[in-house]
Write an enzyme that holds these catalytic residues in place. Structure first.
Site, PDB file in Angstrom:
ATOM      1  N   ASP A  14      -8.917   3.067   2.209  1.00  0.00           N
ATOM      2  CA  ASP A  14      -8.644   4.226   3.316  1.00  0.00           C
ATOM      3  C   ASP A  14      -8.340   2.228   3.872  1.00  0.00           C
ATOM      4  O   ASP A  14      -8.282   1.529   2.964  1.00  0.00           O
ATOM      5  CB  ASP A  14     -10.367   4.476   4.066  1.00  0.00           C
ATOM      6  CG  ASP A  14     -10.301   4.229   5.500  1.00  0.00           C
ATOM      7  OD1 ASP A  14      -8.923   4.905   6.165  1.00  0.00           O
ATOM      8  OD2 ASP A  14     -10.983   3.899   6.027  1.00  0.00           O
ATOM      9  N   ASP A  16      -8.972   1.461   7.987  1.00  0.00           N
ATOM     10  CA  ASP A  16      -9.424   0.544   8.933  1.00  0.00           C
ATOM     11  C   ASP A  16     -10.789   1.002   8.863  1.00  0.00           C
ATOM     12  O   ASP A  16     -11.336   2.199   8.456  1.00  0.00           O
ATOM     13  CB  ASP A  16      -8.590   1.400   9.944  1.00  0.00           C
ATOM     14  CG  ASP A  16      -6.817   1.160  10.746  1.00  0.00           C
ATOM     15  OD1 ASP A  16      -7.612   0.091  10.984  1.00  0.00           O
ATOM     16  OD2 ASP A  16      -6.054   2.165  10.311  1.00  0.00           O
ATOM     17  N   ASP A 218     -14.924   5.109   5.302  1.00  0.00           N
ATOM     18  CA  ASP A 218     -15.910   4.439   6.445  1.00  0.00           C
ATOM     19  C   ASP A 218     -15.909   6.135   7.128  1.00  0.00           C
ATOM     20  O   ASP A 218     -16.673   5.722   7.914  1.00  0.00           O
ATOM     21  CB  ASP A 218     -16.050   3.362   7.396  1.00  0.00           C
ATOM     22  CG  ASP A 218     -14.520   3.631   8.398  1.00  0.00           C
ATOM     23  OD1 ASP A 218     -15.008   3.112   9.103  1.00  0.00           O
ATOM     24  OD2 ASP A 218     -13.188   3.875   7.314  1.00  0.00           O
TER      25      ASP A 218
END
Length: 272
Positions: A14, A16, A218
């Site tokens: 991922d 950001d 996240d």
């Protein structure tokens, strides 16, 4: 942590809150570790909610040669930058989603093949895109209603977005997939489109196995991705709710501390 024979050979990241630091940049340590992985023959894949045009600058910094899953799976590009999948929302979804979002008082965004479109300016959304210089263009809501979209994003306070999600789910059945990328972003993609499905499509197209793979993330748009790989790694800056969903997952330091790079160096590179 991993023996030579069991070390993952496919790594999925991922962006950001995970690979990028708090300034939405790739740190020198992150670039060095990822380049080291690739030089050792490992396969790297980016899997992000961002648009492909929004990550090309990062791919260039990493030296290219990295496959990319973007718009949460609505677009897939191979390591040479060739498009191998593109799926748009049905236009009927616009007619339900956009008016509900406007009534909820949240910011309306959509990603098309080439652009990021909004119906009202929102300066706070632009900071994350300074590195890529991928910025929105404002158009009237009426024009958004008739514009094919890879995904529609709602940006606002979490309480408003939770209410909106319930309203959308209670509306007439729509062939869409809803997910939160973080507490301020609710995203709508075509049905059966996710990072998980896109990774499986990429593996099939490029003929590689996910039997020994690792993913870092996240957000709740990483849930299906974590289910698809052998070794999920949850960032320490992720919500407690996400961590609870994966009690046996590995944990990496926060993205503000180069968590991905430090985890890879300690548990993968040093072990080989």
């Amino acid at each position: 942590m991993f023996e030579q024979s069991s070390a993952p050979n496919t790594f999925v990241f991922d962006m950001d809150g995970t690979l990028l630091n708090e300034h939405h940049e790739l740190s020198p340590l992150t670039m060095s570790v990822l380049n080291d992985l690739r030089e050792r023959g490992h396969r790297l894949v980016i899997a992000t909610g961002r648009h492909y045009k929004d990550i090309r600058a990062y791919l260039t910094q990493l030296g290219g040669g990295i496959a990319a899953i973007t718009c949460n799976g609505a677009m897939i590009h191979n390591a040479e930058g060739e498009l191998i999948q593109r799926v748009c929302l049905p236009l009927a979804a616009n007619e339900t989603l956009l008016p509900l979002g406007e009534a909820a008082g949240v910011h309306l965004n959509m990603y098309t093949d080439a652009e990021w479109l909004v119906n009202a300016p929102c300066e706070s959304m632009l900071d994350a895109h300074a590195e890529s210089q991928f910025f929105y263009r404002q158009i009237p809501l009426q024009e958004m209603l008739t514009t094919p979209a890879l995904k529609i994003l709602f940006y606002g306070e979490n309480a408003n977005l939770q209410q909106l999600k319930t309203q959308i789910e209670n509306a007439l059945p729509l062939p869409i997939h809803l997910t939160f990328s973080d507490e301020y972003y609710l995203e709508a993609m075509p049905q059966h489109i996710s990072k998980d499905d896109a990774l499986k499509t990429l593996a099939m197209q490029l003929d590689f196995s996910l039997a020994n793979s690792m993913a870092f993330g996240d957000g709740f748009n990483d849930v299906e991705l974590f289910d698809a790989v052998t070794h999920p790694v949850v960032m320490s800056n992720a919500s407690e709710k996400l961590k609870t969903l994966f009690p046996h997952a590995h944990h990496a330091l926060p993205h503000t501390e180069d968590g991905v790079a430090r985890f890879l160096f300690e548990h993968v590179l040093q072990a080989q």
